[in-house]
Design a protein around this motif. Sequence first.
Motif, mmCIF file in Angstrom:
data_model
loop_
_atom_site.group_PDB
_atom_site.id
_atom_site.type_symbol
_atom_site.label_atom_id
_atom_site.label_comp_id
_atom_site.label_asym_id
_atom_site.label_seq_id
_atom_site.Cartn_x
_atom_site.Cartn_y
_atom_site.Cartn_z
ATOM 1 N N ARG A 97 18.362 -75.266 -68.417
ATOM 2 C CA ARG A 97 18.583 -75.279 -68.932
ATOM 3 C C ARG A 97 18.977 -76.515 -70.292
ATOM 4 O O ARG A 97 17.968 -76.607 -71.333
ATOM 5 N N SER A 98 19.181 -77.708 -69.989
ATOM 6 C CA SER A 98 19.259 -78.554 -70.246
ATOM 7 C C SER A 98 18.616 -78.938 -69.758
ATOM 8 O O SER A 98 18.268 -80.372 -70.911
ATOM 9 N N THR A 99 16.915 -78.311 -69.323
ATOM 10 C CA THR A 99 15.682 -79.408 -69.106
ATOM 11 C C THR A 99 15.066 -79.002 -70.198
ATOM 12 O O THR A 99 14.827 -77.293 -69.609
ATOM 13 N N THR A 100 13.794 -79.359 -71.041
ATOM 14 C CA THR A 100 12.888 -78.994 -71.932
ATOM 15 C C THR A 100 11.420 -79.367 -70.271
ATOM 16 O O THR A 100 11.303 -80.631 -70.500
ATOM 17 N N ILE A 101 10.922 -78.245 -70.149
ATOM 18 C CA ILE A 101 9.500 -78.343 -69.691
ATOM 19 C C ILE A 101 8.192 -78.078 -70.050
ATOM 20 O O ILE A 101 8.403 -77.209 -71.430
ATOM 21 N N VAL B 92 0.331 -65.931 -69.649
ATOM 22 C CA VAL B 92 1.243 -66.098 -70.710
ATOM 23 C C VAL B 92 2.762 -65.367 -69.609
ATOM 24 O O VAL B 92 2.498 -64.553 -69.007
ATOM 25 N N ARG B 93 3.410 -66.661 -70.202
ATOM 26 C CA ARG B 93 4.807 -66.558 -69.439
ATOM 27 C C ARG B 93 5.827 -66.110 -69.897
ATOM 28 O O ARG B 93 6.042 -66.779 -70.945
ATOM 29 N N ILE B 94 5.576 -65.173 -69.836
ATOM 30 C CA ILE B 94 6.774 -63.680 -71.083
ATOM 31 C C ILE B 94 8.422 -64.364 -71.128
ATOM 32 O O ILE B 94 8.400 -64.321 -69.192
ATOM 33 N N GLY B 95 8.684 -64.404 -72.064
ATOM 34 C CA GLY B 95 9.906 -64.533 -72.039
ATOM 35 C C GLY B 95 11.022 -63.488 -71.035
ATOM 36 O O GLY B 95 10.914 -62.590 -70.693
ATOM 37 N N SER B 96 11.376 -62.647 -72.578
ATOM 38 C CA SER B 96 12.152 -61.108 -72.628
ATOM 39 C C SER B 96 11.979 -60.645 -73.577
ATOM 40 O O SER B 96 11.886 -60.531 -74.946
ATOM 41 N N LEU C 215 18.289 -64.677 -76.670
ATOM 42 C CA LEU C 215 17.715 -65.309 -78.321
ATOM 43 C C LEU C 215 17.511 -66.552 -78.028
ATOM 44 O O LEU C 215 17.013 -66.868 -78.704
ATOM 45 N N ALA C 216 17.167 -67.229 -76.889
ATOM 46 C CA ALA C 216 16.050 -68.535 -76.276
ATOM 47 C C ALA C 216 14.777 -67.205 -76.200
ATOM 48 O O ALA C 216 13.588 -67.814 -76.542
ATOM 49 N N THR C 217 14.993 -66.752 -75.205
ATOM 50 C CA THR C 217 13.361 -65.826 -74.058
ATOM 51 C C THR C 217 13.042 -64.919 -75.040
ATOM 52 O O THR C 217 12.209 -64.533 -74.832
ATOM 53 N N TRP C 218 13.347 -64.566 -76.103
ATOM 54 C CA TRP C 218 12.967 -63.058 -77.030
ATOM 55 C C TRP C 218 11.799 -62.745 -76.752
ATOM 56 O O TRP C 218 11.285 -63.693 -78.266
ATOM 57 N N LEU C 219 10.579 -62.088 -76.816
ATOM 58 C CA LEU C 219 9.532 -61.748 -77.543
ATOM 59 C C LEU C 219 9.720 -60.777 -78.191
ATOM 60 O O LEU C 219 9.633 -59.044 -76.912
ATOM 61 N N SER C 220 9.399 -60.380 -78.646
ATOM 62 C CA SER C 220 8.779 -59.293 -79.809
ATOM 63 C C SER C 220 8.053 -58.562 -79.387
ATOM 64 O O SER C 220 6.553 -59.059 -79.075
ATOM 65 N N ASN D 132 12.134 -68.586 -82.072
ATOM 66 C CA ASN D 132 13.220 -67.942 -81.746
ATOM 67 C C ASN D 132 14.235 -69.809 -81.799
ATOM 68 O O ASN D 132 14.444 -71.041 -80.727
ATOM 69 N N SER D 133 15.301 -70.215 -83.005
ATOM 70 C CA SER D 133 15.510 -72.205 -83.105
ATOM 71 C C SER D 133 16.186 -71.438 -81.514
ATOM 72 O O SER D 133 16.358 -73.615 -81.477
ATOM 73 N N ARG D 134 16.958 -71.224 -81.019
ATOM 74 C CA ARG D 134 17.262 -71.662 -78.932
ATOM 75 C C ARG D 134 16.814 -71.708 -78.550
ATOM 76 O O ARG D 134 17.308 -71.929 -77.041
ATOM 77 N N MET D 135 15.136 -71.679 -78.324
ATOM 78 C CA MET D 135 13.936 -71.659 -77.390
ATOM 79 C C MET D 135 13.972 -73.086 -77.347
ATOM 80 O O MET D 135 12.819 -73.805 -78.535
#
Length: 273
Positions: free
Chosen positions: A129-133, A170-174, A185-190, A218-221
């Motif tokens: 989670r400390s990595t941005t890809i 589409v790499r769906i989060g949650s 709070l990071a991965t949610w997709l409404s 999401n600001s935490r993404m």
Amino acid sequence: MSEDTSGETRPAAPVLLTGASGALGRVLARELAAKGWQLRLTDIAPFPDEVPAGATFEAADLLDRAAIARLAKGCGAILHFGGTSVERPFDEVFGPNVQGLYNIYEAARAAGARVVFASSNHTIGFHTRSTTIDPDSPYRPDSYYGASKVWGEMMGRLYWHKHGVESVLVRIGSCFPEPVDARMLATWLSYGDLVRLCERAVLAPQVGCCVIWGASHNSRMTWWEGDARDLIGWQPEDSADGYAGTVGDKTSGDPVIEAHQGGAYVKMGWTRA
């Protein structure tokens, strides 16, 4: 395929939706049918709701190549949400998610249809989670399920380069009605953002073979960047931020789970010391 420059909001040809009886399939069936889309719904399980106006439902197994080809004939796009959608033993994942995915791409090739593939964040779950890809970062699947989605994305790339079959991966989060823990709070997709994403993935004039991170605004993404959302004309409108006060402290307590983007999937079947 209807182009966004024409002002149309639905495709000219029917759209095949696999996995129609699942949670996300039911949302897409309801919302897209309400927009006037011609939908062919299919799933191995019966459709649990009333079939929407303008849609048809036919039960079919993804392993039945002839049935999938027949359902896709004449369609302009396939929304592929079928298959095993969670981590399961390898033998349960292999059939629908590997052989079944081949049948989808063969049907798309024969029909000249675009594929919108419900891939997953679990294709890259062992990134920290400390990595941005970005979409070109190495695959690091966290499960048999995640590995099967890597296979799906590779098939999309193969069929684009060899056959000209377009794909939106589409790499769906949650994707749930609302976030239920701190990771989401990071991965949610409404559901709303999912529907709008699929609309644009089908209606965009040209997509080639591209990747979209399936997460809301999401600001935490901060883990994922650089996808093709501008190419298809999609921007998320919803956000998990408003749920921070209720689920922000809900974590697993496991340092390995909390360190990795894939969450709990990284510890399923874990045997490392």
